[in-house]
Scaffold this active site. Structure first.
Site, short mmCIF file in Angstrom:
data_model
loop_
_atom_site.label_atom_id
_atom_site.label_comp_id
_atom_site.label_asym_id
_atom_site.label_seq_id
_atom_site.Cartn_x
_atom_site.Cartn_y
_atom_site.Cartn_z
N LYS A 171 0.89 -1.18 0.00
CA LYS A 171 0.00 0.00 0.00
C LYS A 171 0.93 1.23 0.00
CE LYS A 171 -1.71 3.12 1.85
NZ LYS A 171 -1.45 4.52 1.39
N GLU A 174 -0.45 7.52 -1.27
CA GLU A 174 -1.41 7.98 -2.26
C GLU A 174 -0.94 9.25 -2.97
OE1 GLU A 174 -1.48 7.98 0.96
OE2 GLU A 174 -3.03 9.23 1.86
N SER A 224 5.29 8.60 9.34
CA SER A 224 5.48 9.51 10.47
C SER A 224 5.30 8.77 11.80
CB SER A 224 4.48 10.66 10.36
OG SER A 224 3.18 10.13 10.30
N CYS A 279 13.90 11.10 5.73
CA CYS A 279 13.93 10.72 7.15
C CYS A 279 15.33 10.76 7.69
CB CYS A 279 13.34 9.33 7.34
SG CYS A 279 14.36 8.08 6.56
N GLU A 380 9.29 17.37 14.05
CA GLU A 380 9.84 17.01 12.74
C GLU A 380 9.16 17.90 11.70
OE1 GLU A 380 8.64 13.33 10.74
OE2 GLU A 380 10.69 13.07 10.03
#
Ligand code: NAD
Length: 496
Positions: A171, A174, A224, A279, A380
């Site tokens: 997945k 999107e 996240s 990241c 972040e």
């Protein structure tokens, strides 16, 4: 429309829901992506569960042959993937090419599966008794990936999971979904049986269905921290093996004896490469006095040389942010930093851009005099905003880093081997760089952070990936014709 890829074919969804796919450099909607409902997910998992059995039963030699073919296809079609990444993510071409290269490394590692799956054998542990172990696939693996590496992060998991004999339901984000379908076609062309890799697009609805599905055995997530924690807890509650990699706030400590030019180059490359949407981006430079003034001036000078623009243009160093909403959120941190008392050394707002007005632009921004309470330090930001915190030396720098809630990467810049060694041992982070700002491990090591940057026990790809995607089995055997034990009611031991 980007549709799902189930059982080796493009498969329209049944939910009727979909989302926009946007080119971040122009702000225009370029296509749409289907959003799965639980019924779509169910079809993908059913296909994977059936395919997993046959795939796991194929010889290691035949599985390896598919991996080698896929590696060759990925290498020869890399440019097309780069174009897809640039048009949906916005990063510059050289950066996208680097991502595809790192993905390729993971496939090359997985090509070594005959060695990776070798197990142990101990002869005659008791008279006439041998023991051996084998690692077997876990079954169906769900992979949920973030927007910022639409090729590399899915490949961290796909390559090793598939090599180990599992089937995968991916997945992807999107926001940039097309790369996943492109890779699924390449896998098919390489000879991967239909159903071993399925791609289901969507949002939280698809993720939740994957986390709860009784036929899914393991979940690998990257995204996240709040979502990583949720995925970890939810998947574990449903009895699944789970690794959930989260967000980061990576520090780079610069000691007074460091090569300041090297450190400034590193801070700018790692702070603003991919517009800070990595990241492993450096978001905090920890400057040990008395060099902070000089370091800040050198970083600011380097920043003035950066060209912000459309990732398709060869002269662009940094592209747009991924969405308008994310761009606005990052800009709100620039306002917050200024109002909380940090010194705005370079303001990225309103910088000249080599691209269309509708793009989601924000130039590189530098703050000095940042402290631990400011939101630009605690949160972040995931954008081109670099903070400088001043400290008086190694000890103060180390304890600042170790108090931080995240622990993905950390770097030290110094010429002092003893300081570097002490830092490497004491720092609370999963990946450490010594004069290297983005210490993403090569594919034959494993990737993972500590603290709020990873939930679960096992890091991604490399040897830990093999461990995660296989279950251990230990076989103890004796054959007729060796010592006959006779009737023995005592607990078995090796005393014989
Ligand atoms: P995200 O958490 O918003 O989304 C990640 C995935 O989770 C996507 O597929 C998304 O569709 C899905 N998702 C989003 N919200 C959800 C919800 N409420 N419930 C269930 N699923 C949900 O992350 P992102 O914005 O796509 O990516 C950026 C984040 O990923 C940053 O925090 C970054 O640090 C992190 N990241 C971490 C690593 C690592 O290795 N630690 C690597 C890359 C990115």
């Amino acid at each position: 429309m980007t549709e799902h890829w189930i059982d080796g074919a493009v498969t329209p969804g049944t939910s009727g829901r979909s989302g926009d796919v946007v080119d971040p450099a122009t702000g225009t909607v370029t296509s749409r992506v289907a959003f799965a409902d639980p019924a779509d997910l169910d079809r993908a998992v059913a296909s994977a569960a059936e395919a997993a059995e046959h795939w796991a039963a194929l010889s290691v030699a035949r599985r390896t042959a598919v991996l080698f073919s896929f590696r060759e296809l990925l290498r020869t079609r890399a440019d097309e993937l780069v174009d897809i990444v640039v048009s949906e993510h916005g990063k510059v071409r050289s950066d996208a090419a680097g991502e595809v290269q790192r993905a390729l490394e993971n496939v090359e590692y997985a090509c070594g599966l005959p060695s990776l799956l070798k197990s142990d054998f101990s002869a005659n542990v008791s008279t006439g008794v041998d023991v051996h172990s084998m690692r077997q696939p876990v079954g169906v693996v769900g992979v949920i990936s973030p927007f910022n590496f639409p090729v590399m992060v899915p490949m961290w998991f796909m390559a090793v999971a598939i090599a180990c004999g599992n089937a995968v339901v991916l997945k992807p984000s999107e926001k940039d979904p097309s790369a996943s379908n492109f890779m699924a076609r390449l896998w098919q062309e390489a000879g991967l049986p239909d159903g071993v890799l399925n791609v289901v697009h969507g949002d939280k609805v698809a993720v939740d269905a994957l986390l709860a599905h009784p036929r899914v055995d393991a979940i690998s997530f990257v995204g996240s921290t709040p979502v990583a924690r949720y995925v970890y807890e939810t998947a574990a509650r449903h009895g699944k093996r789970v690794q959930a990699l989260g967000g980061a706030k990576n520090h780079m400590l610069v000691l007074p004896d460091a090569d300041l030019d090297q450190a400034a180059d590193a801070a700018v490359s790692a702070g603003f490469g991919s517009a800070g949407e990595r990241c492993m981006a450096v978001s905090v430079v920890v400057a040990a006095e008395p060099i902070a003034d000089r370091l800040v001036a050198t970083i600011a000078d380097r920043m003035s040389q950066l060209t912000v623009g459309d990732g398709r243009r060869p002269d662009s160093d940094m592209g747009p942010l991924v969405t308008q909403a994310h761009r606005d959120r990052v800009e709100s941190y620039v306002r917050a930093g200024a109002s909380e008392g940090a010194t705005l050394v370079v303001d990225g707002r309103g910088q000249t851009v080599n691209g269309e007005a509708g793009g989601f632009w924000l130039g590189p921004t530098l703050f000095d005099g940042v402290d631990e309470k400011m939101s630009i330090y605690t949160d972040e930001i995931f954008g081109p905003v670099l903070s400088v915190v001043r400290v008086d030396g190694l000890d103060e720098g180390l304890s600042l880093i170790n108090r931080n809630a995240y622990g993905n990467g950390a770097a030290i810049f110094t010429r002092d081997g003893g300081a570097a060694r002490r830092f490497s041992e004491a720092v609370q982070a999963g990946m450490v760089g010594v004069n290297v700002p983005i210490p993403v491990p090569v594919a034959h090591y494993s990737f993972g952070g500590w603290k709020g940057s990873l939930f679960g026990d096992v890091h991604a790809y490399g040897p830990e990936g093999v461990h995660f995607f296989t279950r251990n089995k230990v076989i103890t055997s004796r054959w007729p014709g060796t010592l006959s034990e006779g009737l023995n009611m005592a607990f078995p031991s090796t005393a014989e």
